[in-house]
Design a protein around this motif. Structure first.
Motif, mmCIF file in Angstrom:
data_model
loop_
_atom_site.group_PDB
_atom_site.id
_atom_site.type_symbol
_atom_site.label_atom_id
_atom_site.label_comp_id
_atom_site.label_asym_id
_atom_site.label_seq_id
_atom_site.Cartn_x
_atom_site.Cartn_y
_atom_site.Cartn_z
ATOM 1 N N ARG A 91 -0.102 7.246 -3.231
ATOM 2 C CA ARG A 91 -0.518 6.676 -1.857
ATOM 3 C C ARG A 91 0.395 7.332 -0.865
ATOM 4 O O ARG A 91 0.137 7.701 0.312
ATOM 5 N N TRP A 92 1.879 7.008 -1.105
ATOM 6 C CA TRP A 92 2.709 7.691 0.024
ATOM 7 C C TRP A 92 2.457 9.272 0.312
ATOM 8 O O TRP A 92 2.640 9.616 1.220
ATOM 9 N N ILE A 129 -0.305 10.762 0.104
ATOM 10 C CA ILE A 129 -1.524 10.734 0.718
ATOM 11 C C ILE A 129 -1.206 10.631 2.259
ATOM 12 O O ILE A 129 -1.648 11.224 3.122
ATOM 13 N N ILE A 130 -0.534 9.415 2.608
ATOM 14 C CA ILE A 130 -0.098 9.258 3.928
ATOM 15 C C ILE A 130 0.753 10.493 4.659
ATOM 16 O O ILE A 130 0.338 10.673 5.431
ATOM 17 N N HIS A 161 -7.131 4.950 -4.514
ATOM 18 C CA HIS A 161 -5.730 4.958 -3.566
ATOM 19 C C HIS A 161 -6.331 5.043 -2.035
ATOM 20 O O HIS A 161 -5.676 4.265 -1.201
ATOM 21 N N THR A 162 -7.174 5.713 -1.687
ATOM 22 C CA THR A 162 -7.531 5.830 -0.331
ATOM 23 C C THR A 162 -8.300 4.672 0.233
ATOM 24 O O THR A 162 -8.234 4.113 1.316
ATOM 25 N N LEU A 204 -5.516 2.188 1.040
ATOM 26 C CA LEU A 204 -4.798 2.662 2.189
ATOM 27 C C LEU A 204 -5.727 2.188 3.520
ATOM 28 O O LEU A 204 -5.193 1.807 4.454
ATOM 29 N N ALA A 213 0.829 -1.186 0.010
ATOM 30 C CA ALA A 213 0.000 -0.014 0.183
ATOM 31 C C ALA A 213 0.949 1.438 -0.117
ATOM 32 O O ALA A 213 0.502 2.297 -0.743
ATOM 33 N N ASP A 248 3.251 2.909 -3.666
ATOM 34 C CA ASP A 248 2.958 3.752 -4.805
ATOM 35 C C ASP A 248 3.053 5.403 -4.273
ATOM 36 O O ASP A 248 2.689 5.754 -3.157
#
Length: 130
Positions: free
Chosen positions: A20-21, A23-24, A52-53, A56, A14, A17
């Motif tokens: 996604r990274w 987003i985190i 993507h969320t 995650l 997860a 990407d």
């Protein structure tokens, strides 16, 4: 109902990407992060953000909260701590004390009382101990 533990490999997938990274990293900045901000900061469409969320969320890294018509994300720091605890035995040195603030690698070096490493840990400079 408690969640089943998620394998670290699924968490790494997860996080692998770049979207996604990102987003985190953004969600980690606030206790509750509004979804609408992601739409302004990411170079992808709303459906792609949703995709993507969802990944995650399935990996247990974020939670989604709805308030009114707005969605908010929060980071599951407990999940990240579990992964770090599973990784730490693979790295040299002793693990940081529970509740230690700052970067675990720099704190661990400072805790071992290595003068140069402690100075770098306090200065904010990156320290690589591998």
């Amino acid at each position: 109902m408690p969640r089943e533990p998620i394998a670290p490999t699924e968490i790494f997938k997860a996080l692998a990407d770049p979207i996604r990274w990102s987003i985190i990293q953004q969600v980690a900045q606030e206790e509750e992060f509004p979804c609408s901000v992601l739409e302004d900061t990411l170079p992808v469409s709303k459906p792609t953000i949703s995709y993507h969320t969802k990944i995650l969320t399935q990996a247990g890294l974020i939670e989604v909260h709805k308030r009114g018509r707005n969605y908010f994300y929060s980071l599951r720091r407990d999940i990240l701590r579990q992964v770090i605890e599973q990784l730490w035995p693979l790295a040299p040195g002793s693990p940081p004390a529970a509740g230690t603030a700052g970067d675990p690698v720099r704190r661990a070096a400072a805790d071992r009382e290595e003068p140069a490493a402690a100075a770098e840990a306090d200065s904010g400079a990156p320290l690589i101990t591998w």
